[in-house]
Design a protein around this motif. Structure first.
Motif, PDB file in Angstrom:
ATOM      1  N   ASP A 183     -22.251 -10.018 -10.952  1.00 15.74           N
ATOM      2  CA  ASP A 183     -21.414 -11.212 -10.990  1.00 15.74           C
ATOM      3  C   ASP A 183     -21.829 -12.090 -12.168  1.00 15.74           C
ATOM      4  O   ASP A 183     -22.899 -11.903 -12.753  1.00 15.74           O
ATOM      5  N   SER A 184     -20.981 -13.054 -12.491  1.00 11.09           N
ATOM      6  CA  SER A 184     -21.224 -13.907 -13.646  1.00 11.09           C
ATOM      7  C   SER A 184     -22.026 -15.151 -13.300  1.00 11.09           C
ATOM      8  O   SER A 184     -22.342 -15.948 -14.189  1.00 11.09           O
ATOM      9  N   ARG A 235     -17.995  -9.536 -11.248  1.00 12.78           N
ATOM     10  CA  ARG A 235     -17.167 -10.439 -10.441  1.00 12.78           C
ATOM     11  C   ARG A 235     -17.346 -11.867 -10.970  1.00 12.78           C
ATOM     12  O   ARG A 235     -18.470 -12.356 -11.090  1.00 12.78           O
ATOM     13  N   LEU A 236     -16.248 -12.496 -11.279  1.00 14.01           N
ATOM     14  CA  LEU A 236     -16.295 -13.840 -11.844  1.00 14.01           C
ATOM     15  C   LEU A 236     -16.628 -14.879 -10.775  1.00 14.01           C
ATOM     16  O   LEU A 236     -15.986 -14.930  -9.729  1.00 14.01           O
ATOM     17  N   GLY A 269     -16.469 -18.657 -10.749  1.00 12.95           N
ATOM     18  CA  GLY A 269     -15.945 -19.709 -11.612  1.00 12.95           C
ATOM     19  C   GLY A 269     -15.376 -19.086 -12.878  1.00 12.95           C
ATOM     20  O   GLY A 269     -15.068 -17.882 -12.931  1.00 12.95           O
ATOM     21  N   GLU A 270     -15.259 -19.852 -13.921  1.00  9.97           N
ATOM     22  CA  GLU A 270     -14.736 -19.354 -15.190  1.00  9.97           C
ATOM     23  C   GLU A 270     -15.881 -18.917 -16.103  1.00  9.97           C
ATOM     24  O   GLU A 270     -16.935 -19.555 -16.138  1.00  9.97           O
ATOM     25  N   LEU A 271     -15.628 -17.850 -16.821  1.00 11.84           N
ATOM     26  CA  LEU A 271     -16.624 -17.363 -17.779  1.00 11.84           C
ATOM     27  C   LEU A 271     -16.442 -18.107 -19.097  1.00 11.84           C
ATOM     28  O   LEU A 271     -15.358 -18.091 -19.691  1.00 11.84           O
ATOM     29  N   GLU A 272     -17.491 -18.785 -19.544  1.00 11.54           N
ATOM     30  CA  GLU A 272     -17.412 -19.555 -20.779  1.00 11.54           C
ATOM     31  C   GLU A 272     -17.071 -18.644 -21.955  1.00 11.54           C
ATOM     32  O   GLU A 272     -17.600 -17.542 -22.068  1.00 11.54           O
ATOM     33  N   SER A 273     -16.199 -19.119 -22.823  1.00 13.39           N
ATOM     34  CA  SER A 273     -15.743 -18.307 -23.958  1.00 13.39           C
ATOM     35  C   SER A 273     -16.896 -17.939 -24.892  1.00 13.39           C
ATOM     36  O   SER A 273     -16.968 -16.820 -25.405  1.00 13.39           O
ATOM     37  N   LYS A 286     -18.876 -15.016 -23.468  1.00 21.53           N
ATOM     38  CA  LYS A 286     -18.208 -13.733 -23.673  1.00 21.53           C
ATOM     39  C   LYS A 286     -18.318 -13.296 -25.131  1.00 21.53           C
ATOM     40  O   LYS A 286     -18.487 -12.105 -25.426  1.00 21.53           O
ATOM     41  N   PHE A 296     -14.232  -7.793 -16.300  1.00 22.96           N
ATOM     42  CA  PHE A 296     -14.438  -9.038 -15.573  1.00 22.96           C
ATOM     43  C   PHE A 296     -13.336  -9.145 -14.527  1.00 22.96           C
ATOM     44  O   PHE A 296     -12.148  -9.175 -14.866  1.00 22.96           O
ATOM     45  N   GLU A 337     -11.759 -10.600 -10.574  1.00 22.23           N
ATOM     46  CA  GLU A 337     -11.720 -11.719  -9.638  1.00 22.23           C
ATOM     47  C   GLU A 337     -11.679 -11.255  -8.189  1.00 22.23           C
ATOM     48  O   GLU A 337     -11.876 -12.064  -7.283  1.00 22.23           O
TER      49      GLU A 337
END
Length: 339
Positions: free
Chosen positions: A272-273, A298-299, A301-305, A308, A322, A324
């Motif tokens: 997971d992230s 598995r995300l 929250g949001e994955l910071e750009s 990535k 990635f 959900e």
């Protein structure tokens, strides 16, 4: 929560007294791992003061679960204990470390591949008040071409690892039957392991005191069971809130060990992230470029750009998914002919 912290303080004081009296108590081996390939196996366990553990139940109240947590973390680990290991006709002795943990790699080929093997453990010293008894662990040898390595917290088990308060409350007020899995994870893992034909390994930053809870949880929720490698550092009542936290470098080392035991096996990696799984798995891909079939993250929250982008600079993100939901993971696995 306040009630638990008060109990924690009381039980911590009692635990110090237990340590002074440990030589008068019955002590035993708690085996964790016994797995390997055709020629060698890896075993791991710890020596602890024995205690009676009641089976979990979905009917138990949060108060009973907290008391069970206190008992679990009140167990005393025995450093410098001498353990005897019997495997087939071979005998070995190992000494536990400062956290009461021991491990040994044993090079013994399986004389009867179709028969079930067991490795046996016994404490030789310190001498307990009651005679130490042999403890047995079934050995799992794998020679399949593909395996799965999975994280646990927020990958299989809902843990809220990024929120300390929620995480602590879940860990102390719930048990193996009342903790909840991520939706659809059982179906996804059964599909990916081809209903048990493909071995699965769990690598987590949870501590060894949670080993029985994790195994009971997997069994109760019908999630494939496999060797479970946890964090070695001993967690007690004073620092129970640190369980699952701190450095995750040990996960990298444990995954490397699995790769070395099975040099011809390729792996699916699942995490997971919320913590450092993407970065750890990227490092593994760098070190073993042809050994990773796919990564599922598995995300949380949001994955910071920028995160990535950093991953993309380390490795190509082909087959680095990635997701959900488990449903999305299953669809991707089918699309890429993994299942």
């Amino acid at each position: 929560m306040v009630f638990f912290l008060q109990l924690l303080k009381i039980m911590s004081t009692q635990n110090l007294t237990q340590k002074k009296l440990v030589n008068l108590d019955r002590i035993r081996v708690e085996p964790f791992l016994a797995f390997g390939n055709e020629k060698k196996i890896f075993v791991k366990g710890r020596v602890i003061s024995s205690y009676k553990r009641k089976r979990p139940s979905s009917r138990k109240s949060w108060l009973k679960n907290i008391i069970a947590t206190i008992k679990r973390y009140s167990v005393t680990s025995i450093p410098d204990a001498l353990v005897e290991i019997h495997f087939h006709q071979h005998r070995f002795e190992v000494t536990t470390d400062e956290d009461g943990v021991f491990e040994k790699q044993i090079e013994v080929e399986n004389p009867s591949p179709k028969s079930i093997e067991h490795v046996n453990f016994k404490v030789l010293s310190p001498v307990a008040k009651k005679n130490s008894t042999w403890v047995s662990k079934e050995v799992n040898r794998y020679n399949e071409p593909v395996g799965v390595i999975s994280d646990i917290d927020d990958t299989v088990l809902i843990s809220h690892s990024t929120q300390l308060g929620k995480k602590l409350w879940l860990s102390i007020s719930k048990n193996a039957y009342t903790r909840r899995p991520l939706p659809g994870v059982s179906k996804f893992y059964h599909e990916l392991t081809h209903r048990g034909e493909v071995p699965i390994f769990y690598v987590s930053s949870s501590d060894w005191s949670l080993y029985d809870l994790i195994r009971d949880f997997l069994r109760y929720r019908n999630i494939p069971i496999g060797p479970t490698l946890l964090k070695d550092k001993h967690i007690n009542l004073k620092n129970v809130w640190k369980s699952g936290g701190g450095s995750h470098d040990h996960k990298l080392e444990k995954i490397r060990n699995i790769f070395s035991i099975y040099p011809k096996m390729k792996f699916f990696l699942i995490g997971d992230s919320g913590q450092h799984d993407p970065e750890i798995y990227a490092k593994i891909i760098q070190e073993f470029p042809s050994r990773v079939k796919a990564v599922f993250i598995r995300l949380v929250g949001e994955l910071e750009s920028d995160r990535k982008e950093k991953l993309a600079k380390i490795i190509a993100l082909d087959n680095f998914f990635f997701i959900e939901s488990s449903e999305e993971a299953i669809e991707l696995a089918k699309k890429n002919h993994f299942i």
